[in-house]
Write an enzyme that holds these catalytic residues in place. Sequence first.
Site, short mmCIF file in Angstrom:
data_model
loop_
_atom_site.label_atom_id
_atom_site.label_comp_id
_atom_site.label_asym_id
_atom_site.label_seq_id
_atom_site.Cartn_x
_atom_site.Cartn_y
_atom_site.Cartn_z
N ASN A 36 -32.26 2.83 -23.65
CA ASN A 36 -33.10 4.01 -24.57
C ASN A 36 -34.77 3.41 -25.11
O ASN A 36 -34.49 3.46 -26.02
CB ASN A 36 -32.01 4.51 -26.08
CG ASN A 36 -32.46 5.56 -26.70
OD1 ASN A 36 -33.43 6.68 -26.29
ND2 ASN A 36 -31.78 5.07 -28.27
N TRP A 37 -34.73 4.55 -24.60
CA TRP A 37 -36.73 4.44 -24.34
C TRP A 37 -36.93 5.38 -25.71
O TRP A 37 -37.67 5.54 -26.37
CB TRP A 37 -36.87 5.45 -23.30
CG TRP A 37 -37.02 4.47 -22.12
CD1 TRP A 37 -35.94 3.16 -21.24
CD2 TRP A 37 -37.72 4.82 -20.88
NE1 TRP A 37 -36.61 2.95 -20.40
CE2 TRP A 37 -37.23 3.57 -19.50
CE3 TRP A 37 -38.60 6.08 -20.02
CZ2 TRP A 37 -37.21 3.08 -18.48
CZ3 TRP A 37 -38.64 5.15 -18.39
CH2 TRP A 37 -38.67 4.46 -18.32
N LYS A 38 -35.91 5.81 -26.42
CA LYS A 38 -36.00 6.85 -27.80
C LYS A 38 -37.74 7.84 -27.37
O LYS A 38 -38.15 8.08 -26.54
CB LYS A 38 -36.60 5.41 -28.69
CG LYS A 38 -35.22 4.64 -28.34
CD LYS A 38 -35.15 4.14 -29.89
CE LYS A 38 -33.79 3.38 -30.36
NZ LYS A 38 -33.30 2.72 -31.46
N HIS A 89 -26.91 9.25 -31.78
CA HIS A 89 -27.51 8.45 -32.09
C HIS A 89 -27.03 8.25 -33.82
O HIS A 89 -27.40 9.58 -34.20
CB HIS A 89 -28.36 7.84 -31.45
CG HIS A 89 -29.49 6.98 -31.67
ND1 HIS A 89 -29.91 6.42 -32.66
CD2 HIS A 89 -29.05 5.93 -30.55
CE1 HIS A 89 -30.44 5.61 -31.96
NE2 HIS A 89 -30.11 4.93 -31.11
N GLU A 96 -30.07 7.45 -35.18
CA GLU A 96 -31.59 8.13 -35.56
C GLU A 96 -31.34 9.98 -35.20
O GLU A 96 -32.36 10.27 -36.28
CB GLU A 96 -32.59 8.19 -34.43
CG GLU A 96 -32.66 6.18 -34.59
CD GLU A 96 -33.44 5.91 -33.86
OE1 GLU A 96 -33.92 6.11 -33.00
OE2 GLU A 96 -33.93 4.41 -33.58
N GLU A 103 -23.62 1.01 -32.14
CA GLU A 103 -25.04 0.34 -33.07
C GLU A 103 -24.74 0.46 -34.25
O GLU A 103 -25.22 1.07 -35.08
CB GLU A 103 -25.71 1.46 -32.67
CG GLU A 103 -25.87 1.30 -31.09
CD GLU A 103 -27.35 1.95 -30.22
OE1 GLU A 103 -27.61 2.02 -29.63
OE2 GLU A 103 -27.58 2.66 -30.70
N GLY A 107 -33.29 -2.01 -34.60
CA GLY A 107 -35.28 -1.39 -34.22
C GLY A 107 -35.63 -2.99 -35.09
O GLY A 107 -36.68 -2.86 -35.71
N SER A 162 -30.84 -4.43 -31.65
CA SER A 162 -32.04 -5.74 -31.24
C SER A 162 -31.85 -6.32 -30.41
O SER A 162 -31.80 -7.69 -30.48
CB SER A 162 -31.81 -6.62 -32.21
OG SER A 162 -32.46 -5.31 -33.77
N GLY A 213 -32.88 -0.28 -27.06
CA GLY A 213 -33.84 0.27 -27.07
C GLY A 213 -35.02 -0.45 -27.07
O GLY A 213 -35.75 -0.44 -26.06
P1 13P Z 1 -33.25 -1.33 -30.75
O1 13P Z 1 -33.02 -1.81 -29.25
O2 13P Z 1 -34.68 -0.86 -30.53
O3 13P Z 1 -32.70 -1.89 -32.14
O4 13P Z 1 -32.91 0.42 -30.69
C1 13P Z 1 -31.09 0.04 -30.56
C2 13P Z 1 -30.94 1.51 -30.06
O5 13P Z 1 -30.56 2.04 -31.01
C3 13P Z 1 -30.49 2.02 -29.16
O6 13P Z 1 -30.26 3.50 -28.54
#
Ligand code: 13P
Length: 254
Positions: A9-11, A94, A96, A164, A170, A210, A231
């Site tokens: 997930n490149w966000k 998600h 977020e 998650e 993150g 993470s 992520g």
């Molecule tokens: P990180 O791997 O940066 O913690 O993010 C996880 C995530 O939200 C994947 O969707």
Amino acid sequence: MRIPFIAGNWKMNTTVSEAAELVKEMRQGLDAIAGVEKAVCPPFISLEAVRRIIEGSSIKLGAQNLYFEEKGAYTGEISPSMLSDTCEFVIIGHSERRQYFGETGKVVNKKIQAALRVGLKPILCVGEKLEENEAGRTEKVIVEQLRSSLFGIGAVDDLIIAYEPIWAIGTGRAATGEQANETISFIRHNVAKLYDEDIAQRMRVLYGGSVNAANAAEFLSQPEIDGALVGGASLKASEFISIVKQASEIRQAR
Ligand code: 13P
């Protein structure tokens, strides 16, 4: 046996040219790895560029979101059928999106229905906040998220769930393999309650939060964890390839 699934997930990272560069760097390395389903989820604006680069490769494409209406006056939104030509997967719910964009269980439910209608495979994210975890409310929160997200949805064979924990996203503070395995086992148990044991046994449930090349094996070697939603570490080709490679090796050893 469930086929491991690793998705990046490149966000909200990478310009179109950076996204193209990143997937070019990944292509050969990922194609050399068998027995794992791999996907990248770049921002909307890069989907088409990335699609062209991965054509004919083993890398699959996912979007990070969609809107549930088919078309019309919804400025700034992207509809399911705009994505279904380009993508196979779509991340839905998600944390977020729940946190910053006010997505409720009801919205998540509509989005899953809309995705399934056009043949997109949803990656449904669930997970508890730190205070919920500390108050011992993880299971309650997850049951409620599963119930509301999947309400009225009959066909779930194309659905993937990602657990998650919000406190692990993150933050560099991943759950332990055992913790994640236990909660994912609980998720599968609840899928069996909502549907049946067969569906639950077929459904892939991933861990996210993470995950990186150094800790991936801890998660991927757990019996209930079918892969990872990655992520930050998916923005580095070598890290992402290493995670996929570890998934393949662990599977072969089983
Ligand atoms: P990180 O791997 O940066 O913690 O993010 C996880 C995530 O939200 C994947 O969707």
